[in-house]
Design a protein around this motif. Sequence first.
Motif, short mmCIF file in Angstrom:
data_model
loop_
_atom_site.label_atom_id
_atom_site.label_comp_id
_atom_site.label_asym_id
_atom_site.label_seq_id
_atom_site.Cartn_x
_atom_site.Cartn_y
_atom_site.Cartn_z
N GLU A 86 0.82 -1.21 0.00
CA GLU A 86 0.00 0.00 0.00
C GLU A 86 0.86 1.27 0.00
O GLU A 86 0.35 2.36 -0.24
CB GLU A 86 -0.91 0.04 1.23
N GLN A 87 2.16 1.11 0.31
CA GLN A 87 3.02 2.29 0.45
C GLN A 87 4.10 2.33 -0.64
O GLN A 87 4.64 1.31 -1.03
CB GLN A 87 3.72 2.27 1.83
N HIS A 88 4.36 3.55 -1.10
CA HIS A 88 5.48 3.77 -2.01
C HIS A 88 6.78 3.80 -1.19
O HIS A 88 6.83 4.40 -0.13
CB HIS A 88 5.28 5.12 -2.72
N PRO A 89 7.84 3.12 -1.63
CA PRO A 89 8.00 2.38 -2.90
C PRO A 89 7.90 0.87 -2.69
O PRO A 89 8.46 0.10 -3.47
CB PRO A 89 9.43 2.77 -3.30
N PHE A 90 7.21 0.42 -1.64
CA PHE A 90 7.25 -0.98 -1.26
C PHE A 90 6.19 -1.85 -1.95
O PHE A 90 5.92 -2.96 -1.52
CB PHE A 90 7.14 -1.10 0.26
N TYR A 91 5.62 -1.32 -3.01
CA TYR A 91 4.63 -2.07 -3.80
C TYR A 91 5.27 -2.82 -4.96
O TYR A 91 4.63 -3.68 -5.58
CB TYR A 91 3.57 -1.12 -4.35
N ILE A 92 6.52 -2.51 -5.27
CA ILE A 92 7.14 -3.01 -6.50
C ILE A 92 7.20 -4.53 -6.54
O ILE A 92 6.88 -5.16 -7.55
CB ILE A 92 8.54 -2.40 -6.68
#
Length: 402
Positions: free
Chosen positions: A329-335
């Motif tokens: 749900e959080q940038h940049p941990f969606y990659i």
Amino acid sequence: MINLNLIKTVNDFNFYNKIALIRVDFNIPINPKNFHILDDTRIKSSIPTIKKVLYDNGKVILLSHFGRPKGKYNKNYSIKFLIPYLYKKLKVTIKFSEYCIGPMVEQLVLNLKNKEVMLLENLRFYQEEEDNNKLFAFQLSKLGDIYVNDAFGSSHRFHASITTLPKLFVNRKCIGFLMEKEIKSLNKFLGTGKQPISVLLGGSKINSKIKIIKNLVHFADHILIGGGMAYPFIKILGGQIGDSLTEKYDKKIETELKSVLENNHKKIFFPKDVIIVNNNEHQTKIVSINSIPHGWKGLDIGPESINFFCTILKQSKTILWNGPFGVFEQHPFYIGTQSIAKFIVELTIKNNCFSLVGGGDSIAALKMIQLENKVSYISTGGGALLESLQNTTLPGIQAFFS
């Protein structure tokens, strides 16, 4: 494997002049401030079953729970807000009962006409529902002629409307179209799925998934574990996980985890690298999952892990995915999660791979990139899907065999 030939479906009944008591799962995410529906997947999935009864000139009574009101009336958990949505989808009269049992609702049922729908208030306003109370189930049974279970997402619960109610209808019970699709998809995965079979498990709840892993190793070729679930394993294997969040587990679970690793080390795979953040969350960097320093925590799988997982998945003909691989749900941990999701879709389309996705977070991740319609099947039940993977027949399905 569940033998669908032994279970009647709504197509086995003509509902003319009959009252169908349909157990649905309308426990959906909403904005609590204005009751705006955030995800209507579960409701849309049951509309065909409701329409079948109406097409037959039958009458419909809808039973559902919503939230956790703990057995007492709470206006914040009323399901009356669903009436406009149901009318929009069905274009028929939608009546509402503030009660689920008793003379007042029974009188309303007597006045129900063919091609009309009645929505009963939240079942969980009655503690008897979660207590699987037989008298409560009997009182519900007085409202209908035929029982229909179309609530796969709730079928792992030992609740009155799921397990006891259908038993009171003997030969006058069936499953809806949604339940039928869910069972067929499960059968395809558990019994008739083409090999190699790969399972991706993410999220953080290792305690509830250890039994699943122990069963999956018997028929899955690859089990890929990421997200918070991976860290307890890495720790047991001697790795340093820093301050990465892990669910608390006791010695018994630790012993079971060690046993799974020792006996199935060639089938179970973990991320190679992770994206970590320091406790002040001002810095991020990529490190080996085995070498997360103190004061840092892993929030996503890294590029090497993505390539590693995709290399394994490329061999697959059947894929099941439950749980994200980071804080998507959080940038940049969606990659990491989105990259895996896109690759599953690619394999589904190009390699004719059967892909089954379940769990609210996994579905949400697909919807973020508008790919929810590109996998083979999306299950409406996260908990129910996981329970099915433990090699057990769900209570809501078992009720059709008793």
